[in-house]
Design an enzyme around this catalytic site. Structure first.
Site, PDB file in Angstrom:
ATOM      1  N   TYR A   1      38.675  52.938  38.122  1.00 48.99           N
ATOM      2  CA  TYR A   1      37.615  52.507  37.097  1.00 48.99           C
ATOM      3  C   TYR A   1      37.100  53.447  36.161  1.00 48.99           C
ATOM      4  O   TYR A   1      36.684  54.447  36.391  1.00 48.99           O
ATOM      5  CB  TYR A   1      36.402  51.749  37.970  1.00 48.99           C
ATOM      6  CG  TYR A   1      36.668  50.579  38.655  1.00 48.99           C
ATOM      7  CD1 TYR A   1      36.693  49.523  38.128  1.00 48.99           C
ATOM      8  CD2 TYR A   1      37.015  50.549  40.049  1.00 48.99           C
ATOM      9  CE1 TYR A   1      36.945  48.043  38.736  1.00 48.99           C
ATOM     10  CE2 TYR A   1      37.177  49.503  40.985  1.00 48.99           C
ATOM     11  CZ  TYR A   1      37.243  48.337  40.098  1.00 48.99           C
ATOM     12  OH  TYR A   1      37.654  47.252  41.100  1.00 48.99           O
TER      13      TYR A   1
ATOM     14  N   ASP B   1      37.484  34.632  42.814  1.00 48.49           N
ATOM     15  CA  ASP B   1      36.839  33.970  41.621  1.00 48.49           C
ATOM     16  C   ASP B   1      37.481  32.581  41.258  1.00 48.49           C
ATOM     17  O   ASP B   1      36.843  31.622  40.826  1.00 48.49           O
ATOM     18  CB  ASP B   1      37.399  34.981  40.351  1.00 48.49           C
ATOM     19  CG  ASP B   1      36.431  36.219  40.398  1.00 48.49           C
ATOM     20  OD1 ASP B   1      35.515  36.432  41.233  1.00 48.49           O
ATOM     21  OD2 ASP B   1      37.254  36.962  39.920  1.00 48.49           O
TER      22      ASP B   1
ATOM     23  N   ARG C   1      31.044  44.995  46.632  1.00 43.66           N
ATOM     24  CA  ARG C   1      32.001  45.997  46.224  1.00 43.66           C
ATOM     25  C   ARG C   1      31.282  47.327  46.785  1.00 43.66           C
ATOM     26  O   ARG C   1      30.812  47.986  45.939  1.00 43.66           O
ATOM     27  CB  ARG C   1      32.428  45.759  44.789  1.00 43.66           C
ATOM     28  CG  ARG C   1      33.010  44.698  44.204  1.00 43.66           C
ATOM     29  CD  ARG C   1      34.416  44.207  44.863  1.00 43.66           C
ATOM     30  NE  ARG C   1      34.662  42.893  44.442  1.00 43.66           N
ATOM     31  CZ  ARG C   1      35.153  42.606  43.332  1.00 43.66           C
ATOM     32  NH1 ARG C   1      35.323  43.665  42.252  1.00 43.66           N
ATOM     33  NH2 ARG C   1      35.578  41.325  43.029  1.00 43.66           N
TER      34      ARG C   1
ATOM     35  N   ASN D   1      30.081  38.976  46.406  1.00 45.92           N
ATOM     36  CA  ASN D   1      31.027  40.212  45.713  1.00 45.92           C
ATOM     37  C   ASN D   1      30.738  41.558  46.196  1.00 45.92           C
ATOM     38  O   ASN D   1      30.243  42.331  45.220  1.00 45.92           O
ATOM     39  CB  ASN D   1      31.045  39.774  44.244  1.00 45.92           C
ATOM     40  CG  ASN D   1      32.442  39.127  43.820  1.00 45.92           C
ATOM     41  OD1 ASN D   1      33.366  39.265  44.500  1.00 45.92           O
ATOM     42  ND2 ASN D   1      32.404  38.384  42.690  1.00 45.92           N
TER      43      ASN D   1
ATOM     44  N   GLY E   1      41.951  38.109  42.236  1.00 47.81           N
ATOM     45  CA  GLY E   1      41.369  36.846  41.529  1.00 47.81           C
ATOM     46  C   GLY E   1      41.260  35.748  42.485  1.00 47.81           C
ATOM     47  O   GLY E   1      40.599  34.913  41.770  1.00 47.81           O
ATOM     48  N   ALA E   2      41.563  35.719  43.479  1.00 37.55           N
ATOM     49  CA  ALA E   2      41.535  34.398  44.378  1.00 37.55           C
ATOM     50  C   ALA E   2      40.126  34.213  44.606  1.00 37.55           C
ATOM     51  O   ALA E   2      39.674  32.657  44.547  1.00 37.55           O
ATOM     52  CB  ALA E   2      42.529  34.689  45.644  1.00 37.55           C
TER      53      ALA E   2
ATOM     54  N   ARG F   1      34.071  52.749  34.076  1.00 40.72           N
ATOM     55  CA  ARG F   1      33.105  51.847  33.565  1.00 40.72           C
ATOM     56  C   ARG F   1      31.716  52.434  33.676  1.00 40.72           C
ATOM     57  O   ARG F   1      30.827  51.817  33.346  1.00 40.72           O
ATOM     58  CB  ARG F   1      33.226  50.566  34.623  1.00 40.72           C
ATOM     59  CG  ARG F   1      32.438  50.665  36.034  1.00 40.72           C
ATOM     60  CD  ARG F   1      33.030  49.785  36.888  1.00 40.72           C
ATOM     61  NE  ARG F   1      32.501  48.390  36.496  1.00 40.72           N
ATOM     62  CZ  ARG F   1      32.753  47.380  37.175  1.00 40.72           C
ATOM     63  NH1 ARG F   1      33.462  47.370  38.105  1.00 40.72           N
ATOM     64  NH2 ARG F   1      32.388  46.094  36.778  1.00 40.72           N
TER      65      ARG F   1
END
Length: 334
Positions: free
Chosen positions: A103, A254, A166, A164, A251-252, A105
């Site tokens: 990442y 979401d 993380r 979510n 992505g599943a 970010r």
């Protein structure tokens, strides 16, 4: 539906292997909340994405790509001082030790989202406001923004919150209490059994998660390959997952949220909400990237209406969303 959160430009590997060995990457987009908005727009709903991106080429790409799905991006603000986030990942299953994600970010434009840097009227303009725990981990200002949006307020939209969790984003900070507090302030919560155990130490299945989180009117506990349980008040419904030939397991989650929210906006009953969640997740699992268009609504409705035996024997593979003229016998064949 309005979704608020960071989206990043993603770089998908041209072949399996370590990041050190992959010679080239294909550009895509990824972001939990914008993913949900894009899938819902593809399913025919009016959606808006609210965020901040850099005044750079990657920011241009993100806004253009999300807009191309039919999402309203007019409330996305450009930041001339901070960059758009990007990340690279390997092609392997993220559940294995070989999976790598790099990442870039830190200090991104989205991390500067705050109560006074986003258009709160735009954020609150929909029937549903979709948020996730990822945003809470980006900065103190982002957390304060989510606390404001999940606080009790007359006339607020239905607040949908995907936990979510993380771990890598929290960098040693205590995530559990923060995520639990945000979930308790929401109306509809999505959380995996594994997340509930990692963040809150909750074991014992969906009923134990519901006991630890009684405040939201609606709770969806995702149980991986087994299925998902939906609590609507004190009433529980379980629907098993589909058999899917997985291309990439990204992505599943979401997509599941998008399918469930689509069915919720349409006023469908509990079983159909869960089934639409599984079907939309199956669309994401059978493509290489984070985003996949759902199958046509009429086909999804027909599949969601299958009897239990047909549902449990249904198997979906790459390209299934484009097979719009299946015969009844085909969808009943294991």
């Amino acid at each position: 539906m309005v979704a608020l959160g960071e989206s990043m430009v993603t770089f998908l590997p041209s072949r399996p292997g370590r990041l050190a060995d992959v010679p080239s990457f294909e550009r895509g987009i990824g972001g939990a909340e914008s993913n949900v908005a894009c899938v819902l727009a593809s399913a025919g709903h009016r959606t808006r994405w609210v965020s901040r991106v850099g005044a750079d080429g990657f920011g241009d790409h993100l806004v253009e790509a999300v807009t191309s799905y039919g999402v309203d991006t007019s409330a996305v603000r450009r930041d001339p001082e901070r960059p758009t986030g990007i990340y690279f990942r390997t092609a392997g299953d993220r559940a294995t030790d070989a999976h790598e994600v790099a990442y870039y970010r830190a200090g991104s434009a989205a991390s500067a989202m705050a109560v006074d840097t986003v258009d709160l009227d735009a954020v609150r303009s929909g029937r549903v406001l979709h948020l996730s725990g990822i945003t809470a981990a980006l900065s103190g200002d982002c957390l304060a923004l989510l606390r404001e949006l999940t606080a009790p307020r007359p006339g607020r939209p239905l607040v949908s919150f995907d936990v979510n969790h993380r771990v890598h984003l929290w960098q040693g900070q205590e995530a559990g209490a923060v995520l639990l507090d945000l979930a308790r302030g929401s109306d509809l919560v999505f959380v995996g059994e594994d997340e509930a155990e990692a963040a809150w130490g909750v074991t014992g299945g969906p009923a134990a998660v519901r006991a630890a989180l009684p405040e939201p009117a609606a709770l969806v506990v995702k149980q991986g390959e087994r299925g998902a349980t939906f609590f609507d008040g004190d009433t529980a419904a379980f629907v098993p997952s589909l058999h899917v030939d997985v291309v990439a397991p990204v992505g599943a989650g979401d997509a599941f949220a998008a399918g469930f929210l689509s069915a919720t906006l349409r006023g469908l009953p509990a079983r159909e909400r869960l089934r639409h969640g599984h079907l939309t997740a199956a669309a994401a699992l059978t493509v290489p990237g984070d985003l996949a268009a759902p199958c046509a609504r009429a086909d999804a409705d027909r599949l969601a209406a299958l009897d239990d035996r047909a549902w449990e024997t249904l198997r979906l593979g790459p390209g299934w969303t484009e097979a719009v003229a299946w015969a009844d016998e085909e969808v009943r064949t294991p």
